[in-house]
Design a protein around this motif. Structure first.
Motif, PDB file in Angstrom:
ATOM      1  N   ILE A   5       0.841  -1.207   0.000  1.00  0.00           N
ATOM      2  CA  ILE A   5       0.000   0.000   0.000  1.00  0.00           C
ATOM      3  C   ILE A   5       0.870   1.249   0.000  1.00  0.00           C
ATOM      4  O   ILE A   5       0.630   2.207  -0.734  1.00  0.00           O
ATOM      5  N   PHE A   6       1.943   1.221   0.826  1.00  0.00           N
ATOM      6  CA  PHE A   6       2.849   2.375   0.904  1.00  0.00           C
ATOM      7  C   PHE A   6       3.509   2.647  -0.445  1.00  0.00           C
ATOM      8  O   PHE A   6       3.570   3.790  -0.920  1.00  0.00           O
ATOM      9  N   LEU A   7       4.006   1.578  -1.079  1.00  0.00           N
ATOM     10  CA  LEU A   7       4.676   1.749  -2.365  1.00  0.00           C
ATOM     11  C   LEU A   7       3.708   2.226  -3.441  1.00  0.00           C
ATOM     12  O   LEU A   7       4.059   3.054  -4.288  1.00  0.00           O
ATOM     13  N   THR A   8       2.466   1.714  -3.398  1.00  0.00           N
ATOM     14  CA  THR A   8       1.454   2.137  -4.367  1.00  0.00           C
ATOM     15  C   THR A   8       1.150   3.621  -4.197  1.00  0.00           C
ATOM     16  O   THR A   8       1.080   4.381  -5.168  1.00  0.00           O
ATOM     17  N   THR A   9       1.001   4.043  -2.919  1.00  0.00           N
ATOM     18  CA  THR A   9       0.731   5.467  -2.636  1.00  0.00           C
ATOM     19  C   THR A   9       1.884   6.331  -3.088  1.00  0.00           C
ATOM     20  O   THR A   9       1.707   7.401  -3.672  1.00  0.00           O
ATOM     21  N   LEU A  10       3.118   5.855  -2.843  1.00  0.00           N
ATOM     22  CA  LEU A  10       4.298   6.616  -3.251  1.00  0.00           C
ATOM     23  C   LEU A  10       4.352   6.777  -4.752  1.00  0.00           C
ATOM     24  O   LEU A  10       4.630   7.867  -5.279  1.00  0.00           O
ATOM     25  N   LEU A  11       4.050   5.693  -5.484  1.00  0.00           N
ATOM     26  CA  LEU A  11       4.056   5.770  -6.946  1.00  0.00           C
ATOM     27  C   LEU A  11       2.999   6.734  -7.451  1.00  0.00           C
ATOM     28  O   LEU A  11       3.234   7.502  -8.383  1.00  0.00           O
ATOM     29  N   ILE A  12       1.799   6.720  -6.821  1.00  0.00           N
ATOM     30  CA  ILE A  12       0.739   7.637  -7.229  1.00  0.00           C
ATOM     31  C   ILE A  12       1.167   9.076  -7.008  1.00  0.00           C
ATOM     32  O   ILE A  12       1.008   9.950  -7.863  1.00  0.00           O
ATOM     33  N   ASN A  13       1.770   9.358  -5.809  1.00  0.00           N
ATOM     34  CA  ASN A  13       2.201  10.719  -5.507  1.00  0.00           C
ATOM     35  C   ASN A  13       3.310  11.173  -6.440  1.00  0.00           C
ATOM     36  O   ASN A  13       3.331  12.312  -6.889  1.00  0.00           O
ATOM     37  N   GLN A  14       4.275  10.246  -6.743  1.00  0.00           N
ATOM     38  CA  GLN A  14       5.351  10.615  -7.653  1.00  0.00           C
ATOM     39  C   GLN A  14       4.809  10.885  -9.052  1.00  0.00           C
ATOM     40  O   GLN A  14       5.251  11.807  -9.742  1.00  0.00           O
ATOM     41  N   THR A  52      -8.215  19.379  -7.927  1.00  0.00           N
ATOM     42  CA  THR A  52      -8.718  20.224  -6.849  1.00  0.00           C
ATOM     43  C   THR A  52      -7.620  20.431  -5.820  1.00  0.00           C
ATOM     44  O   THR A  52      -7.012  19.471  -5.340  1.00  0.00           O
ATOM     45  N   LEU A  53      -7.350  21.698  -5.500  1.00  0.00           N
ATOM     46  CA  LEU A  53      -6.345  22.044  -4.502  1.00  0.00           C
ATOM     47  C   LEU A  53      -7.056  22.701  -3.325  1.00  0.00           C
ATOM     48  O   LEU A  53      -7.769  23.685  -3.504  1.00  0.00           O
ATOM     49  N   ARG A  54      -6.839  22.156  -2.129  1.00  0.00           N
ATOM     50  CA  ARG A  54      -7.486  22.705  -0.939  1.00  0.00           C
ATOM     51  C   ARG A  54      -6.630  22.402   0.280  1.00  0.00           C
ATOM     52  O   ARG A  54      -5.760  21.522   0.252  1.00  0.00           O
ATOM     53  N   ASN A  55      -6.878  23.148   1.355  1.00  0.00           N
ATOM     54  CA  ASN A  55      -6.162  22.925   2.608  1.00  0.00           C
ATOM     55  C   ASN A  55      -6.730  21.690   3.299  1.00  0.00           C
ATOM     56  O   ASN A  55      -7.948  21.534   3.413  1.00  0.00           O
ATOM     57  N   THR A  56      -5.857  20.800   3.739  1.00  0.00           N
ATOM     58  CA  THR A  56      -6.310  19.558   4.400  1.00  0.00           C
ATOM     59  C   THR A  56      -5.393  19.219   5.567  1.00  0.00           C
ATOM     60  O   THR A  56      -4.161  19.323   5.440  1.00  0.00           O
ATOM     61  N   GLN A 121      -3.807  14.762  -1.343  1.00  0.00           N
ATOM     62  CA  GLN A 121      -3.218  13.479  -0.979  1.00  0.00           C
ATOM     63  C   GLN A 121      -1.794  13.619  -0.440  1.00  0.00           C
ATOM     64  O   GLN A 121      -1.213  12.657   0.041  1.00  0.00           O
ATOM     65  N   GLN A 122      -1.223  14.808  -0.540  1.00  0.00           N
ATOM     66  CA  GLN A 122       0.173  14.985  -0.155  1.00  0.00           C
ATOM     67  C   GLN A 122       0.285  15.623   1.227  1.00  0.00           C
ATOM     68  O   GLN A 122      -0.496  16.510   1.586  1.00  0.00           O
ATOM     69  N   GLY A 123       1.283  15.179   1.989  1.00  0.00           N
ATOM     70  CA  GLY A 123       1.518  15.695   3.325  1.00  0.00           C
ATOM     71  C   GLY A 123       2.422  16.911   3.312  1.00  0.00           C
ATOM     72  O   GLY A 123       2.818  17.415   2.258  1.00  0.00           O
ATOM     73  N   HIS A 124       2.784  17.364   4.528  1.00  0.00           N
ATOM     74  CA  HIS A 124       3.545  18.602   4.674  1.00  0.00           C
ATOM     75  C   HIS A 124       4.919  18.526   4.002  1.00  0.00           C
ATOM     76  O   HIS A 124       5.425  19.527   3.508  1.00  0.00           O
ATOM     77  N   SER A 125       5.523  17.331   3.996  1.00  0.00           N
ATOM     78  CA  SER A 125       6.866  17.189   3.422  1.00  0.00           C
ATOM     79  C   SER A 125       6.841  16.883   1.934  1.00  0.00           C
ATOM     80  O   SER A 125       7.887  16.651   1.325  1.00  0.00           O
TER      81      SER A 125
END
Length: 288
Positions: A5-14, A52-56, A121-125
């Protein structure tokens, strides 16, 4: 399973990172201290679907990193959460931001800034980072100043200042308004281009508004009124009458008006010009 799941999420974010491109540009290269420092952020959406860009979760969808000429990061003095936006598929938007709403940039010097844009979907870093843009802040030198009270507010005082500045290459006349009691600059901005061979005229009316009359083109004078909050409440243009030059006149009741001048209305002047036919438009056989 968790690793998958982590690797899938990382690939999606990249993948998403690569499909969103941003740029930031300072609207000017030179600013006066306390002048609004505006930057434009350009965001292109190549994700194949609306973005869509919003504060989360306490993360702002857009943030800025500002550094001084020594490379030190300038800390925020105020956190601002900007309103979100949606970018249609394969489109690009431009959004304007005022940096000194969040950062203290009154100190003269050279600065750099880059923007970071995050999807929900992206965090602070995480996020997409732009290249840096650069600008310079200069300290203005007042050529005129005066203090006035604030009508209806006992003990409040304002100082109006006029500054002349040519940082952009074109001489500009600036107004600055300070809240003396609180030591706070309420406004600093350009009133427009000035032709310095004719001195700007200043006057204070019965409501303690500042009136400034200055030559902005070889024929046009600009009359601007600024109130004690630092807001421009009126701006009109005038032409001289005959061989006289427009001037400010203070009436016995404290009102201020422009004299030795005629009001300039560009639409009306264009209409007047169209009433007269050019020689090339004259009918055949007619001679003047």
């Amino acid at each position: 399973m968790r690793l998958l799941i982590f690797l899938t999420t990382l690939l999606i974010n990249q993948s998403l990172f690569a499909q969103v491109s941003i740029g930031v540009k300072a609207n000017n290269k030179q600013y006066l201290s306390y002048e609004p420092i505006r930057v434009t952020v350009t965001i292109s959406n190549q994700t194949g679907s609306p973005l869509t860009l919003r504060n989360t979760g306490g993360n702002n969808w857009v943030e800025f990193v500002v550094r001084n000429q020594s490379g030190r990061v300038i800390n925020k003095v105020k956190n601002i959460s900007y309103k979100g936006t949606t970018i249609p598929t394969a489109e690009r938007i431009n959004s304007s931001f005022v940096l000194n709403n969040s950062y203290d940039l009154a100190q003269p010097g050279n600065y750099s800034v880059y923007a970071v844009v995050r999807t929900p979907q992206q965090g602070h870093s995480e996020g997409t980072r732009s290249a840096a843009t650069y600008f310079t802040v200069n300290r203005g030198v007042p050529s005129w100043r005066t203090k006035v009270g604030v009508p209806g507010v006992a003990g409040d005082e304002r100082e109006y200042r006029i500054l002349n500045y040519s940082g952009s290459g074109t001489p500009q006349i600036y107004v600055q308004v300070e809240d003396i009691k609180r030591g706070h600059i309420l406004a600093t901005y350009s009133l427009g281009r000035i032709l310095s061979y004719r001195k700007a005229l200043k006057a204070i009316d019965r409501s303690n508004n500042l009136h400034v009359l200055f030559l902005t083109t070889p024929e046009l004078y600009c009359h601007t009124v600024v109130n004690t909050s630092g807001k421009t409440t009126k701006r009109n243009y005038y032409k001289g009458v005959g061989n006289t030059h427009p001037t400010l006149f203070t009436h016995n009741d404290g009102g201020v008006s422009v004299t030795n001048a005629k009001f300039y209305d560009p639409a009306k002047e264009m209409e007047e010009k169209t009433k007269y036919h050019k020689l090339s438009e004259m009918p055949e056989g007619y001679e003047q």
